[in-house]
Design a protein around this motif. Sequence first.
Motif, PDB file in Angstrom:
ATOM      1  N   ASP A   1      84.499 -43.998   9.338  1.00 23.39           N
ATOM      2  CA  ASP A   1      83.615 -44.145  10.514  1.00 23.39           C
ATOM      3  C   ASP A   1      82.281 -44.789  10.148  1.00 23.39           C
ATOM      4  OD1 ASP A   1      83.067 -43.969  13.227  1.00 23.39           O
ATOM      5  OD2 ASP A   1      82.114 -42.001  13.045  1.00 23.39           O
ATOM      6  N   ALA A   2      82.358 -45.858   9.356  1.00 19.95           N
ATOM      7  CA  ALA A   2      81.156 -46.607   8.991  1.00 19.95           C
ATOM      8  C   ALA A   2      81.099 -47.907   9.773  1.00 19.95           C
ATOM      9  CB  ALA A   2      81.159 -46.914   7.492  1.00 19.95           C
ATOM     10  N   VAL A   3      79.890 -48.378  10.035  1.00 22.77           N
ATOM     11  CA  VAL A   3      79.670 -49.665  10.695  1.00 22.77           C
ATOM     12  C   VAL A   3      79.751 -50.770   9.639  1.00 22.77           C
ATOM     13  CG1 VAL A   3      77.995 -51.101  11.936  1.00 22.77           C
ATOM     14  CG2 VAL A   3      78.216 -48.659  12.482  1.00 22.77           C
ATOM     15  N   LEU A   4      80.472 -51.833   9.947  1.00 25.21           N
ATOM     16  CA  LEU A   4      80.575 -52.964   9.030  1.00 25.21           C
ATOM     17  C   LEU A   4      79.812 -54.163   9.572  1.00 25.21           C
ATOM     18  CD1 LEU A   4      81.766 -54.449   6.551  1.00 25.21           C
ATOM     19  CD2 LEU A   4      83.766 -54.998   7.971  1.00 25.21           C
ATOM     20  N   VAL A   5      78.981 -54.761   8.716  1.00 24.61           N
ATOM     21  CA  VAL A   5      78.350 -56.046   9.022  1.00 24.61           C
ATOM     22  C   VAL A   5      78.985 -57.082   8.116  1.00 24.61           C
ATOM     23  CG1 VAL A   5      76.215 -57.378   9.158  1.00 24.61           C
ATOM     24  CG2 VAL A   5      76.167 -54.906   9.582  1.00 24.61           C
TER      25      VAL A   5
ATOM     26  N   ALA B   1      90.808 -55.246  12.822  1.00 24.84           N
ATOM     27  CA  ALA B   1      90.838 -53.882  12.287  1.00 24.84           C
ATOM     28  C   ALA B   1      90.378 -52.856  13.321  1.00 24.84           C
ATOM     29  CB  ALA B   1      89.972 -53.787  11.031  1.00 24.84           C
ATOM     30  N   GLY B   2      89.545 -53.298  14.254  1.00 28.47           N
ATOM     31  CA  GLY B   2      89.212 -52.457  15.394  1.00 28.47           C
ATOM     32  C   GLY B   2      88.103 -51.447  15.203  1.00 28.47           C
ATOM     33  N   GLY B   3      87.351 -51.527  14.113  1.00 27.47           N
ATOM     34  CA  GLY B   3      86.257 -50.587  13.914  1.00 27.47           C
ATOM     35  C   GLY B   3      84.954 -51.083  14.517  1.00 27.47           C
ATOM     36  N   SER B   4      83.874 -50.357  14.270  1.00 25.91           N
ATOM     37  CA  SER B   4      82.547 -50.756  14.734  1.00 25.91           C
ATOM     38  C   SER B   4      82.017 -51.841  13.806  1.00 25.91           C
ATOM     39  CB  SER B   4      81.591 -49.562  14.734  1.00 25.91           C
ATOM     40  OG  SER B   4      82.089 -48.531  15.561  1.00 25.91           O
ATOM     41  N   CYS B   5      81.831 -53.053  14.322  1.00 26.89           N
ATOM     42  CA  CYS B   5      81.456 -54.131  13.416  1.00 26.89           C
ATOM     43  C   CYS B   5      80.560 -55.171  14.062  1.00 26.89           C
ATOM     44  CB  CYS B   5      82.701 -54.821  12.856  1.00 26.89           C
ATOM     45  SG  CYS B   5      83.651 -55.751  14.081  1.00 26.89           S
ATOM     46  N   PHE B   6      79.799 -55.821  13.211  1.00 25.44           N
ATOM     47  CA  PHE B   6      79.028 -57.009  13.555  1.00 25.44           C
ATOM     48  C   PHE B   6      79.583 -58.165  12.735  1.00 25.44           C
ATOM     49  CE2 PHE B   6      76.048 -53.520  14.190  1.00 25.44           C
ATOM     50  CZ  PHE B   6      75.441 -53.842  15.405  1.00 25.44           C
TER      51      PHE B   6
ATOM     52  N   ILE C   1      69.698 -58.780  10.425  1.00 28.15           N
ATOM     53  CA  ILE C   1      70.870 -57.927  10.207  1.00 28.15           C
ATOM     54  C   ILE C   1      70.495 -56.456  10.373  1.00 28.15           C
ATOM     55  CG2 ILE C   1      72.392 -57.045   8.386  1.00 28.15           C
ATOM     56  CD1 ILE C   1      72.689 -59.947   7.404  1.00 28.15           C
ATOM     57  N   ALA C   2      69.383 -56.058   9.782  1.00 24.32           N
ATOM     58  CA  ALA C   2      68.940 -54.665   9.897  1.00 24.32           C
ATOM     59  C   ALA C   2      68.630 -54.297  11.341  1.00 24.32           C
ATOM     60  CB  ALA C   2      67.714 -54.434   9.011  1.00 24.32           C
ATOM     61  N   ASP C   3      68.031 -55.219  12.077  1.00 24.40           N
ATOM     62  CA  ASP C   3      67.706 -54.938  13.480  1.00 24.40           C
ATOM     63  C   ASP C   3      68.956 -54.911  14.360  1.00 24.40           C
ATOM     64  OD1 ASP C   3      64.978 -54.583  13.133  1.00 24.40           O
ATOM     65  OD2 ASP C   3      64.523 -56.715  13.377  1.00 24.40           O
ATOM     66  N   LEU C   4      69.950 -55.726  14.048  1.00 28.74           N
ATOM     67  CA  LEU C   4      71.213 -55.662  14.775  1.00 28.74           C
ATOM     68  C   LEU C   4      71.886 -54.311  14.551  1.00 28.74           C
ATOM     69  CD1 LEU C   4      72.664 -59.245  14.216  1.00 28.74           C
ATOM     70  CD2 LEU C   4      72.056 -58.227  16.414  1.00 28.74           C
ATOM     71  N   VAL C   5      71.880 -53.858  13.307  1.00 33.33           N
ATOM     72  CA  VAL C   5      72.447 -52.539  13.007  1.00 33.33           C
ATOM     73  C   VAL C   5      71.720 -51.465  13.807  1.00 33.33           C
ATOM     74  CG1 VAL C   5      72.687 -50.781  11.205  1.00 33.33           C
ATOM     75  CG2 VAL C   5      73.296 -53.153  10.718  1.00 33.33           C
ATOM     76  N   GLU C   6      70.392 -51.581  13.852  1.00 39.28           N
ATOM     77  CA  GLU C   6      69.575 -50.612  14.589  1.00 39.28           C
ATOM     78  C   GLU C   6      69.931 -50.610  16.078  1.00 39.28           C
ATOM     79  OE1 GLU C   6      67.051 -47.531  14.398  1.00 39.28           O
ATOM     80  OE2 GLU C   6      67.391 -48.834  12.672  1.00 39.28           O
ATOM     81  N   SER C   7      70.287 -51.763  16.608  1.00 35.97           N
ATOM     82  CA  SER C   7      70.592 -51.876  18.040  1.00 35.97           C
ATOM     83  C   SER C   7      71.885 -51.162  18.419  1.00 35.97           C
ATOM     84  CB  SER C   7      70.704 -53.351  18.449  1.00 35.97           C
ATOM     85  OG  SER C   7      71.955 -53.909  18.051  1.00 35.97           O
ATOM     86  N   GLY C   8      72.824 -51.115  17.494  1.00 37.69           N
ATOM     87  CA  GLY C   8      74.117 -50.506  17.798  1.00 37.69           C
ATOM     88  C   GLY C   8      74.972 -51.314  18.747  1.00 37.69           C
ATOM     89  N   ARG C   9      74.591 -52.555  19.001  1.00 34.35           N
ATOM     90  CA  ARG C   9      75.325 -53.388  19.968  1.00 34.35           C
ATOM     91  C   ARG C   9      76.239 -54.340  19.205  1.00 34.35           C
ATOM     92  NH1 ARG C   9      69.931 -54.583  23.468  1.00 34.35           N
ATOM     93  NH2 ARG C   9      71.197 -56.003  24.708  1.00 34.35           N
ATOM     94  N   TYR C  10      77.421 -53.829  18.921  1.00 31.56           N
ATOM     95  CA  TYR C  10      78.358 -54.529  18.062  1.00 31.56           C
ATOM     96  C   TYR C  10      78.838 -55.828  18.690  1.00 31.56           C
ATOM     97  CZ  TYR C  10      78.443 -49.693  16.452  1.00 31.56           C
ATOM     98  OH  TYR C  10      78.063 -48.439  16.040  1.00 31.56           O
ATOM     99  N   GLY C  11      79.283 -56.761  17.812  1.00 36.60           N
ATOM    100  CA  GLY C  11      79.804 -58.027  18.315  1.00 36.60           C
ATOM    101  C   GLY C  11      79.517 -59.165  17.358  1.00 36.60           C
ATOM    102  N   THR C  12      79.687 -60.378  17.855  1.00 38.04           N
ATOM    103  CA  THR C  12      79.476 -61.585  17.060  1.00 38.04           C
ATOM    104  C   THR C  12      78.126 -62.197  17.393  1.00 38.04           C
ATOM    105  OG1 THR C  12      81.847 -62.012  17.020  1.00 38.04           O
ATOM    106  CG2 THR C  12      80.406 -63.866  16.493  1.00 38.04           C
ATOM    107  N   TYR C  13      77.379 -62.574  16.364  1.00 40.42           N
ATOM    108  CA  TYR C  13      76.041 -63.141  16.556  1.00 40.42           C
ATOM    109  C   TYR C  13      75.859 -64.369  15.671  1.00 40.42           C
ATOM    110  CZ  TYR C  13      74.825 -58.790  18.928  1.00 40.42           C
ATOM    111  OH  TYR C  13      74.792 -57.723  19.800  1.00 40.42           O
ATOM    112  N   HIS C  14      75.065 -65.305  16.170  1.00 39.58           N
ATOM    113  CA  HIS C  14      74.635 -66.455  15.386  1.00 39.58           C
ATOM    114  C   HIS C  14      73.188 -66.224  14.981  1.00 39.58           C
ATOM    115  CE1 HIS C  14      77.830 -69.390  17.201  1.00 39.58           C
ATOM    116  NE2 HIS C  14      78.331 -68.530  16.344  1.00 39.58           N
ATOM    117  N   VAL C  15      72.935 -66.175  13.677  1.00 42.64           N
ATOM    118  CA  VAL C  15      71.593 -65.852  13.177  1.00 42.64           C
ATOM    119  C   VAL C  15      71.155 -66.912  12.177  1.00 42.64           C
ATOM    120  CG1 VAL C  15      70.126 -64.119  12.128  1.00 42.64           C
ATOM    121  CG2 VAL C  15      72.117 -63.391  13.461  1.00 42.64           C
ATOM    122  N   THR C  16      70.261 -67.784  12.618  1.00 45.93           N
ATOM    123  CA  THR C  16      69.684 -68.813  11.748  1.00 45.93           C
ATOM    124  C   THR C  16      68.199 -68.923  12.069  1.00 45.93           C
ATOM    125  OG1 THR C  16      69.955 -70.672  13.292  1.00 45.93           O
ATOM    126  CG2 THR C  16      71.850 -70.134  11.885  1.00 45.93           C
TER     127      THR C  16
END
Length: 283
Positions: A95-99, A141-146, A195-210
């Motif tokens: 039950d860990a979040v994956l980035v 895999a279906g887990g909580s992920c970014f 990445i740290a702020d996305l984890v903090e948000s808890g709003r999983y999904g796909t993001y473009h970060v540049t």
Amino acid sequence: MARRVLVTGAAGMLGRAVTAEFGRRGEEVLSLSRQELDITDFAAVRSALRQLRPRVVVNCAAYTDVDGAEASSERAFLVNGLGPRNLALACREVDAVLVHVSTDYIFDGQKGEPYGVYDPPNPLNVYGKSKLWGERAVAEAGGSCFIVRTSWLFGHGGRNFVETMLQIGRGKGAARVVSDQRGCPTCTVDLARAIADLVESGRYGTYHVTNSGSTTWYEFAAAIFKLAGLEVELAPCSTAEFPRPARRPLYSVLDPFPLKETTGYLLPPWADALERYLSERQK
């Protein structure tokens, strides 16, 4: 209460920045290098996660030799494809979040305008195909992920375009750089913060970060030499004039939506990030 954050590939350029960022936030950071945890070994991954019980896993382990991947496709798919799958399955068990960090090279560069997170991928090279395989395996895999796609990384503690240009500029005083590939240079420090702020948000999904804005490799090189105070005879050339084993997309700018809507900000302009990097590098 501090969370336990496990960083894989922690000895690399991005891994170091991610480790430092979560550490600054008071999290309990466990940093594992490639030698300490081989993500291609499912038994080792499962054992490590069961023993360490992290709340968050940030996967910075990757095979990043774009040209080398053409001749070492099996290794690229093991590290960039099977490795993330192993992590995703093990994260789901504890039950860990994956980035998972991915790349602009999953796109073919034919669109001519910034790529959105749901634009259809069509990688041109083995590296891009292996990274796409990893993305899909993580989602499957279906887990909580970014899934965090980024591009043209530079930062402390690793090989990157900025360091290569500085070495060439100081050693040869002249350089030819391709001028028809456009993308978004990204500083590892800024990416790690997002990445740290996305984890903090808890709003999983796909993001473009540049970092904000786009440029060509030629324009990027010119900015590096200018900010570093180097007088270099810089000449542009086309991709066709500078053949490499792996094809590159000519246009791989990433549209950041919905990053700002999730974290509240966009990353600073790439030129500002470059100036900051060079300034810190000289300290």
